[in-house]
Scaffold this active site. Structure first.
Site, mmCIF file in Angstrom:
data_model
loop_
_atom_site.group_PDB
_atom_site.id
_atom_site.type_symbol
_atom_site.label_atom_id
_atom_site.label_comp_id
_atom_site.label_asym_id
_atom_site.label_seq_id
_atom_site.Cartn_x
_atom_site.Cartn_y
_atom_site.Cartn_z
ATOM 1 N N LYS A 84 0.882 -1.377 0.074
ATOM 2 C CA LYS A 84 -0.001 0.131 0.040
ATOM 3 C C LYS A 84 0.931 1.208 0.111
ATOM 4 C CE LYS A 84 -3.557 2.266 2.683
ATOM 5 N NZ LYS A 84 -4.239 2.282 3.866
ATOM 6 N N GLU A 86 10.485 -4.567 4.806
ATOM 7 C CA GLU A 86 10.776 -6.004 4.327
ATOM 8 C C GLU A 86 10.353 -6.189 2.856
ATOM 9 O OE1 GLU A 86 9.013 -4.564 6.731
ATOM 10 O OE2 GLU A 86 8.944 -6.235 8.407
ATOM 11 N N GLY A 144 -4.845 -1.886 4.913
ATOM 12 C CA GLY A 144 -4.221 -2.970 4.431
ATOM 13 C C GLY A 144 -4.774 -4.419 4.889
ATOM 14 N N ARG A 145 -5.201 -4.568 6.143
ATOM 15 C CA ARG A 145 -5.896 -6.046 6.425
ATOM 16 C C ARG A 145 -7.176 -6.087 5.669
ATOM 17 N NH1 ARG A 145 -5.053 -2.312 10.423
ATOM 18 N NH2 ARG A 145 -6.701 -1.719 11.595
ATOM 19 N N GLU A 203 -4.799 -6.480 14.970
ATOM 20 C CA GLU A 203 -4.485 -5.488 14.446
ATOM 21 C C GLU A 203 -5.763 -4.040 14.755
ATOM 22 O OE1 GLU A 203 -0.955 -4.697 11.701
ATOM 23 O OE2 GLU A 203 -2.471 -3.991 10.292
ATOM 24 N N HIS A 252 -4.458 -32.522 18.464
ATOM 25 C CA HIS A 252 -3.142 -33.363 18.622
ATOM 26 C C HIS A 252 -2.111 -32.379 19.251
ATOM 27 C CE1 HIS A 252 -5.372 -36.890 17.331
ATOM 28 N NE2 HIS A 252 -5.328 -36.181 16.375
ATOM 29 N N LYS A 270 9.120 -0.422 14.051
ATOM 30 C CA LYS A 270 9.592 -0.140 12.754
ATOM 31 C C LYS A 270 10.751 0.915 12.997
ATOM 32 C CE LYS A 270 5.479 -0.648 10.155
ATOM 33 N NZ LYS A 270 4.391 -0.131 9.155
HETATM 34 O O1 F6P Z 1 2.308 -4.342 10.040
HETATM 35 C C1 F6P Z 1 1.894 -3.248 9.776
HETATM 36 C C2 F6P Z 1 1.507 -2.785 8.360
HETATM 37 O O2 F6P Z 1 1.155 -1.325 8.228
HETATM 38 C C3 F6P Z 1 -0.028 -3.463 7.947
HETATM 39 O O3 F6P Z 1 -0.918 -2.910 8.499
HETATM 40 C C4 F6P Z 1 0.109 -3.369 6.577
HETATM 41 O O4 F6P Z 1 -0.902 -4.649 6.066
HETATM 42 C C5 F6P Z 1 1.474 -3.874 6.576
HETATM 43 O O5 F6P Z 1 2.124 -3.170 7.530
HETATM 44 C C6 F6P Z 1 1.998 -3.902 4.758
HETATM 45 O O6 F6P Z 1 1.814 -2.431 4.671
HETATM 46 P P1 F6P Z 1 2.035 -2.075 3.089
HETATM 47 O O7 F6P Z 1 1.016 -2.660 2.291
HETATM 48 O O8 F6P Z 1 2.258 -0.655 2.918
HETATM 49 O O9 F6P Z 1 3.598 -2.603 2.644
#
Ligand code: F6P
Length: 549
Positions: A205, A211, A265-266, A351, A382, A510
């Site tokens: 987003k 990452e 995002g979620r 979240e 299990h 972060k």
């Molecule tokens: O983990 C935090 C977060 O901001 C989530 O809310 C989001 O889904 C994720 O990082 C990834 O964010 P992006 O789509 O901006 O890379």
């Protein structure tokens, strides 16, 4: 909404929860032969059975009174009207628009969002069909065989969960999901993929997530090494709201699929973030997924509160968390294909609902979101089910059962379903001393042995669960199920008075990672840290001297 009114409703609930039999479920069945019919509801393809909870008529009435007092209906109307319900970020939460039909109306504030939603959807469809029909080919002029989605959190979990649930070997492309910045994840993925046949989607987003950007850079190098710079760009696309950053990264403008900041995002798997699903499963499956979610949107928007599945699921949760003080919940899908559903729900729920202050900023007076965890049944039986049956604190369960399998092994499926039903019944009914004694005597155990083992073999029972029953698992029913949980979370936000659409709590880690990163390169802490963190930085530097840059 009058605060006093809602405090009166909370107090009424607290009084019911303080009664000595508040957590008892078995007597409710014993005195009401119609309990299953009276405490279950159907919406679309989903039957929600919440009879195996301690909700009596009085408790349900008190919960519905709370929903009235908290103006859940008003919140729902503002949500669908595109009001800035995400007040701390000043945004609407309009993921429902992403699965709307062309005739539906959605506005963010005063802006009609549907033209853009439909335009992006049409571009996604055209791109997907062009790849599947061989009108878009690889740099070497062949068909793509694999699609790799690089993203994390909401840009990974939802699509990865759906792909795991719906992919079959006759699907158009193989879908892969790379999330973790751990180089082992990329090494493992790289070994499975041929750069010459792989389409890479960078899903972010913000297009700034550490990452994702690190993995995207590694993957771009991998494509460039195999295909050259121009070839690599034919193998990449971006799914993002940050069009400037996608351009700077080198993604061709016609390979960027956008969405807007009112998509959390979620809640984004229905947006361009779902492109990997369209590519891996086919456009029609993706369209059915959206259509299924729309069925649940319409139900949530229109059904009265006491018939409304997301509202009822949320009220059951309030009873468990605030009434009975149960701090966690397990999600047990008796369907291997839903193996990633708990992971997706962990983000959607934790979240959203892991908040300690109300919208006003005042500390909450009561508990909010519970810990959510899960595994597919029967595997869970299990591993952690021991604690659910005999641990000190009850853990409510969501059982998800699918009536018709998509395989020919009816015997296996009967066993799977029998186990799901049995677990819910065991949690509810338990096993009392008399039953244990009778069973042990029948097996010939000595009286002393019976006395010694009795407490260990008793099951207390009265442990709550809800069951969601689906006729089959396909794109349409899965869309309904996922949207059901999304709306349940929104209702809980309204009931607890928190903002379920922000996630400030992920920011501090972060920021600190960006402080520590250069210190790992230097091999020593440079900024003030607690002694533990500083000590661990030094130890790591000693154990991994090659890590210094
Ligand atoms: O983990 C935090 C977060 O901001 C989530 O809310 C989001 O889904 C994720 O990082 C990834 O964010 P992006 O789509 O901006 O890379």
């Amino acid at each position: 909404m009058a605060e006093d009114e809602s405090e009166t409703a909370w107090a009424a609930l607290k009084a019911l929860a303080a009664r000595p039999d508040a957590a008892a479920i078995r007597p409710l069945f014993a005195t009401d032969p119609d309990r299953f019919a009276r405490f279950s509801r159907q919406a679309g393809d989903i039957l929600l059975d919440f009879s195996k909870t301690a909700l009596s008529d009085a408790v349900l009435a008190a919960l519905l009174a709370l929903a009235e007092a908290r103006d859940v209906a008003g919140f729902r109307a503002r949500l669908f009207a595109g009001a800035a319900v995400n007040a701390t970020e000043g945004r609407a939460a309009l993921h429902m628009a992403l699965r709307a039909a062309p005739e539906d109306e959605f506005r963010a504030g005063t802006e009609d969002v549907m033209p853009e939603v439909l335009a992006v959807r049409a571009r996604m469809e055209e791109f997907t069909r062009a790849i599947h029909e061989g009108r878009i080919l690889t740099a070497k002029g062949e068909g793509f065989t694999d699609v790799l989605n690089i993203g994390i959190g909401g840009s990974d979990l939802g699509p990865a969960m759906v792909a795991r649930a719906l992919w079959t070997p006759d699907a158009p492309l193989r879908g892969h999901y790379l999330a973790n910045v751990d180089g082992h994840a990329w090494a493992e993925m790289q070994a499975k993929l041929d750069p010459a046949r792989t389409l890479v989607l960078v899903a972010s987003k913000t297009f700034t997530t550490q990452e994702t950007m690190a993995n995207a850079a590694l993957t771009r190098d991998w494509l460039r090494a195999a295909l050259g710079e121009a070839g690599a760009s034919q193998h990449m696309a971006a799914l993002s709201t940050n069009l400037a950053a996608t351009g700077a990264f080198g993604i061709l403008p016609d390979r960027v699929f956008g969405f807007r900041d009112w998509v959390g995002g979620r809640f984004s798997l229905w947006s361009a973030i779902g492109l990997s699903l369209a590519l891996a499963l086919g456009w029609d499956a993706f369209a059915r997924l959206l259509a299924g979610a729309r069925v649940m949107d319409q139900h949530f928007r229109d059904a009265p509160l006491d018939e409304n599945l997301p509202v009822l699921l949320a009220l059951v949760e309030v009873w468990h968390v605030n009434g009975l003080g149960y701090p966690s919940r397990a999600v047990l899908a008796y369907d291997e294909r839903l193996a990633r559903l708990p992971a997706h729900l962990q983000q959607v729920e934790m979240e959203s609902l892991g908040k300690r202050v109300a919208l006003s900023g005042a500390p909450l007076q009561r508990a909010s979101g519970p810990v959510v965890f899960g595994e597919p049944g029967t595997n869970a039986q299990h591993s952690f089910m021991q604690l659910l049956h005999q641990g000190t604190t009850p853990v409510p369960v969501d059982f998800i059962l699918v009536a018709r399998p998509d395989h020919a092994h009816a015997n296996s499926h009967r066993k799977l379903l029998a186990n799901g039903l049995a677990q819910a019944e065991a949690l509810l009914m338990g096993k009392d001393e008399a039953a244990v004694v009778a069973e042990m005597r029948k097996a010939g155990a000595a009286e002393a042995e019976i006395t010694r083992l009795l407490p260990h073999r008793v099951f207390p029972g009265d442990r709550p669960s809800v069951t969601m029953l689906l006729p089959q698992l396909d794109a349409f029913t899965l869309g309904q199920l996922v949207a059901l949980y999304e709306h349940k979370v929104a209702v809980l936000g309204a009931l607890w008075g928190i903002n379920p659409f922000d996630q400030w709590g992920v920011e501090l880690g972060k920021q600190l990672a960006n402080v520590i990163l250069p210190e790992l390169s230097a091999g020593v802490a440079q900024k003030p840290h607690d002694a533990s963190t500083a000590g661990l930085i030094s130890k790591l530097a000693a154990l991994w001297p090659e890590g210094r840059a």
